[in-house]
Design a protein around this motif. Structure first.
Motif, PDB file in Angstrom:
ATOM      1  N   GLY A  17       0.843  -1.193   0.000  1.00 55.83           N
ATOM      2  CA  GLY A  17       0.000   0.000   0.000  1.00 55.83           C
ATOM      3  C   GLY A  17       0.877   1.242   0.000  1.00 55.83           C
ATOM      4  O   GLY A  17       1.880   1.311  -0.704  1.00 55.83           O
ATOM      5  N   MET A  18       0.521   2.209   0.853  1.00 49.19           N
ATOM      6  CA  MET A  18       1.331   3.419   0.970  1.00 49.19           C
ATOM      7  C   MET A  18       1.228   3.954   2.390  1.00 49.19           C
ATOM      8  O   MET A  18       0.131   4.107   2.930  1.00 49.19           O
ATOM      9  CB  MET A  18       0.876   4.488  -0.019  1.00 49.19           C
ATOM     10  CG  MET A  18       1.697   5.773   0.039  1.00 49.19           C
ATOM     11  SD  MET A  18       1.180   6.993  -1.170  1.00 49.19           S
ATOM     12  CE  MET A  18       1.709   6.184  -2.678  1.00 49.19           C
ATOM     13  N   GLU A  19       2.386   4.230   2.987  1.00 49.29           N
ATOM     14  CA  GLU A  19       2.391   4.824   4.317  1.00 49.29           C
ATOM     15  C   GLU A  19       1.849   6.249   4.241  1.00 49.29           C
ATOM     16  O   GLU A  19       2.141   6.985   3.290  1.00 49.29           O
ATOM     17  CB  GLU A  19       3.799   4.874   4.907  1.00 49.29           C
ATOM     18  CG  GLU A  19       4.517   3.537   4.947  1.00 49.29           C
ATOM     19  CD  GLU A  19       5.378   3.325   3.719  1.00 49.29           C
ATOM     20  OE1 GLU A  19       6.536   3.798   3.693  1.00 49.29           O
ATOM     21  OE2 GLU A  19       4.878   2.678   2.781  1.00 49.29           O
ATOM     22  N   ALA A  20       1.076   6.627   5.242  1.00 50.58           N
ATOM     23  CA  ALA A  20       0.561   7.997   5.330  1.00 50.58           C
ATOM     24  C   ALA A  20       0.220   8.292   6.779  1.00 50.58           C
ATOM     25  O   ALA A  20       0.060   7.385   7.605  1.00 50.58           O
ATOM     26  CB  ALA A  20      -0.664   8.176   4.430  1.00 50.58           C
ATOM     27  N   HIS A  21       0.066   9.568   7.088  1.00 56.08           N
ATOM     28  CA  HIS A  21      -0.232   9.993   8.460  1.00 56.08           C
ATOM     29  C   HIS A  21      -1.643   9.548   8.840  1.00 56.08           C
ATOM     30  O   HIS A  21      -2.595   9.692   8.062  1.00 56.08           O
ATOM     31  CB  HIS A  21      -0.101  11.514   8.560  1.00 56.08           C
ATOM     32  CG  HIS A  21       0.025  12.017   9.957  1.00 56.08           C
ATOM     33  ND1 HIS A  21      -0.940  11.834  10.919  1.00 56.08           N
ATOM     34  CD2 HIS A  21       1.027  12.725  10.563  1.00 56.08           C
ATOM     35  CE1 HIS A  21      -0.554  12.390  12.052  1.00 56.08           C
ATOM     36  NE2 HIS A  21       0.645  12.944  11.859  1.00 56.08           N
ATOM     37  N   ALA A  22      -1.780   8.989  10.036  1.00 56.93           N
ATOM     38  CA  ALA A  22      -3.062   8.457  10.484  1.00 56.93           C
ATOM     39  C   ALA A  22      -4.107   9.539  10.728  1.00 56.93           C
ATOM     40  O   ALA A  22      -5.309   9.260  10.724  1.00 56.93           O
ATOM     41  CB  ALA A  22      -2.871   7.632  11.757  1.00 56.93           C
ATOM     42  N   GLY A  23      -3.664  10.770  10.940  1.00 54.10           N
ATOM     43  CA  GLY A  23      -4.622  11.834  11.223  1.00 54.10           C
ATOM     44  C   GLY A  23      -5.140  12.552  10.002  1.00 54.10           C
ATOM     45  O   GLY A  23      -6.353  12.566   9.745  1.00 54.10           O
ATOM     46  N   PRO A  24      -4.272  13.146   9.203  1.00 54.07           N
ATOM     47  CA  PRO A  24      -4.745  13.957   8.077  1.00 54.07           C
ATOM     48  C   PRO A  24      -5.327  13.169   6.906  1.00 54.07           C
ATOM     49  O   PRO A  24      -5.984  13.759   6.046  1.00 54.07           O
ATOM     50  CB  PRO A  24      -3.466  14.684   7.627  1.00 54.07           C
ATOM     51  CG  PRO A  24      -2.527  14.598   8.783  1.00 54.07           C
ATOM     52  CD  PRO A  24      -2.831  13.304   9.435  1.00 54.07           C
ATOM     53  N   THR A  25      -5.090  11.856   6.829  1.00 52.11           N
ATOM     54  CA  THR A  25      -5.498  11.099   5.645  1.00 52.11           C
ATOM     55  C   THR A  25      -6.911  10.552   5.800  1.00 52.11           C
ATOM     56  O   THR A  25      -7.171   9.701   6.653  1.00 52.11           O
ATOM     57  CB  THR A  25      -4.536   9.924   5.382  1.00 52.11           C
ATOM     58  OG1 THR A  25      -3.189  10.386   5.448  1.00 52.11           O
ATOM     59  CG2 THR A  25      -4.816   9.293   4.030  1.00 52.11           C
ATOM     60  N   PRO A  26      -7.872  11.032   4.977  1.00 52.18           N
ATOM     61  CA  PRO A  26      -9.256  10.546   5.070  1.00 52.18           C
ATOM     62  C   PRO A  26      -9.344   9.046   4.781  1.00 52.18           C
ATOM     63  O   PRO A  26      -8.538   8.503   4.005  1.00 52.18           O
ATOM     64  CB  PRO A  26     -10.003  11.364   4.000  1.00 52.18           C
ATOM     65  CG  PRO A  26      -9.139  12.553   3.753  1.00 52.18           C
ATOM     66  CD  PRO A  26      -7.729  12.089   3.963  1.00 52.18           C
ATOM     67  N   MET A  27     -10.329   8.406   5.339  1.00 50.97           N
ATOM     68  CA  MET A  27     -10.474   6.966   5.184  1.00 50.97           C
ATOM     69  C   MET A  27     -10.608   6.559   3.717  1.00 50.97           C
ATOM     70  O   MET A  27     -10.043   5.551   3.283  1.00 50.97           O
ATOM     71  CB  MET A  27     -11.676   6.456   5.974  1.00 50.97           C
ATOM     72  CG  MET A  27     -11.599   6.730   7.484  1.00 50.97           C
ATOM     73  SD  MET A  27     -10.127   6.017   8.286  1.00 50.97           S
ATOM     74  CE  MET A  27     -10.512   4.277   8.185  1.00 50.97           C
ATOM     75  N   ALA A  28     -11.336   7.346   2.936  1.00 43.95           N
ATOM     76  CA  ALA A  28     -11.596   6.976   1.547  1.00 43.95           C
ATOM     77  C   ALA A  28     -10.362   7.104   0.659  1.00 43.95           C
ATOM     78  O   ALA A  28     -10.339   6.554  -0.444  1.00 43.95           O
ATOM     79  CB  ALA A  28     -12.723   7.830   0.985  1.00 43.95           C
TER      80      ALA A  28
END
Length: 422
Positions: free
Chosen positions: A231-242
């Motif tokens: 997949g792709m790592e991303a910040h748990a807060g700013p990244t929307p679920m969709a």
């Protein structure tokens, strides 16, 4: 040893259960652990003590002992016709680091008790009877597992086995030589007519069905896969679920399907995810990469092929729906083993004649009998173990079940070896 036949009627012949239990408890003192188990790793000083003890018992029972170049031992009781290949039983006496008293050990000492019982009753068999121990069945100190029987059937070369090292860099060949069990006979040169192995079940099926004897028809085939979801790592807060590419959520869908796949292929389907690596494994980062193992097992290659197609199809569907690549590679495969009908039937007939409750069973674990079945007719006898627990210091079995399994072994071996007449 007086081999004059006193009787040709063996229907009521029974082993000495107390003597067998006592031998098991005596052997268990070598490497005994505080929790009641045994730590007797292969080719250690403790393994030498175990081999020495069993060899002494064999010689006291009038048997000769032959050691081959991988340290397998063959303890022989002559028959009337020693040109016939021997009827062999056996297992192993090495243990896991947190092993129990019965795994492997029972199979060797049950064979010795069969010989002691024949001696007690002055019964001579037509073919010789032998009891084998196999080197490094457990594979806890050296790999590959089932090393002695594997070398015997040429599954790998003797040189490959000799070169295996433990974590301290000690080799199999050096350790065999050090403990005095580097024999001279070439593995595989030892003749065998047929092979039986008596073992605790190492699972809960017999206990759950309240049966004393498992008539083992075969051993489950195994396929191991390494699976990677990207997949792709991303910040748990700013990244929307969709908008996430969460490798772990996709991986867990496939992990659940591993279990579902096994359930779709009953009654012997097995599906396990035992190892998971999540990257970057941080609580506030969406996982970008997940690696995990898949273990599929079943009773035939055809069913394993179906399970392979099943799980690969599901993986492709999940990948298409999620948009995340899923890479699934087969890394190890052990074919299913079907034991020889004559040996399976001999075990079943003995259990029935002796009045023991019994059922057909398959083994989910590997045993030396798997390799032996490649070269000679082979079969196995299971007895229950408490709560199905094995490879654990609390491993336990009931004395009456230990006795029952050995009685079945005695009569199955007599059927195959024959009673000398006159």
């Amino acid at each position: 040893m007086d081999t004059k036949v006193r009787t040709t009627k063996t229907d009521h012949l029974r082993i000495d259960g107390d003597r067998l239990w006592g031998a098991l408890m005596e052997l268990a003192k070598i490497g005994a652990t505080p929790k009641g188990g045994v730590c007797r790793l292969t080719l250690t000083d403790l393994d030498k003590q175990g081999r020495d003890l069993v060899s002494r018992w064999a010689r006291e029972a009038g048997m000769t002992v032959t050691i081959d170049k991988i340290g397998n031992g063959f303890m022989r009781r002559p028959g009337r016709d020693n040109s016939l290949p021997p009827v062999v039983t056996g297992s192993h006496i090495d243990t896991q680091p947190t092993g129990g008293k019965f795994d492997g050990n029972y199979g060797v000492l049950a064979g010795l008790e069969v010989v002691r019982t024949l001696n007690d009753h002055n019964i001579q068999t037509e073919a010789p009877i032998e009891v084998a121990w196999w080197t490094n069945e457990e594979g806890s100190r050296f790999v590959p597992v089932m090393m002695g029987s594997g070398a015997f059937v040429k599954a790998f070369t003797l040189e490959h086995a000799y070169a295996a090292q433990d974590i301290e860099g000690k080799t199999v060949k050096d350790e065999l030589e050090r403990i005095g069990y580097l024999g001279t006979e070439e593995p595989g040169d030892h003749p065998i007519g047929c092979y039986f192995e008596t073992h605790i079940e190492q699972g809960p099926v017999l206990e759950d069905n309240d049966k004393t004897i498992g008539v083992v028809t075969g051993v489950l085939g195994v396929r191991w896969y390494d699976c990677v979801v990207t997949g792709m790592e991303a910040h748990a807060g700013p990244t929307p679920m969709a908008l996430r590419k969460d490798a772990l959520q996709v991986a867990t869908r496939l992990m659940q399907e591993v279990v579902a796949c096994a359930l779709r292929h009953p009654p012997h389907g097995r599906g396990t995810v035992g190892m998971v690596q999540v990257f970057p494994n941080s609580r506030n980062v969406i996982p970008g990469n997940v690696k995990f193992s898949i273990d599929l097992r079943n009773v035939s290659e055809a069913i394993l092929d179906a399970m392979d197609a099943d799980i690969r199809g599901v993986a492709a569907k999940i990948s298409a729906e999620s948009g995340l690549p899923i890479d699934m590679k087969l890394v190890t495969s052990f074919p299913a083993t079907q034991f020889h009908a004559d040996c399976v039937d001999a075990v079943g007939r003995a259990a029935k004649a002796l009045g023991y409750s019994h059922m057909n069973a398959v083994s989910g674990a590997g045993h030396d009998a798997v390799y032996m079945a490649k070269v000679v007719p082979a079969g196995m006898i299971f007895i229950p173990c408490k709560d199905g627990i094995s490879h654990n210091e609390i491993e336990d079995a009931k004395p009456e079940h230990i006795t029952a399994g050995c009685n079945v072994l005695l009569h199955a071996m007599l059927e195959r070896a024959g009673i000398a007449r006159g």
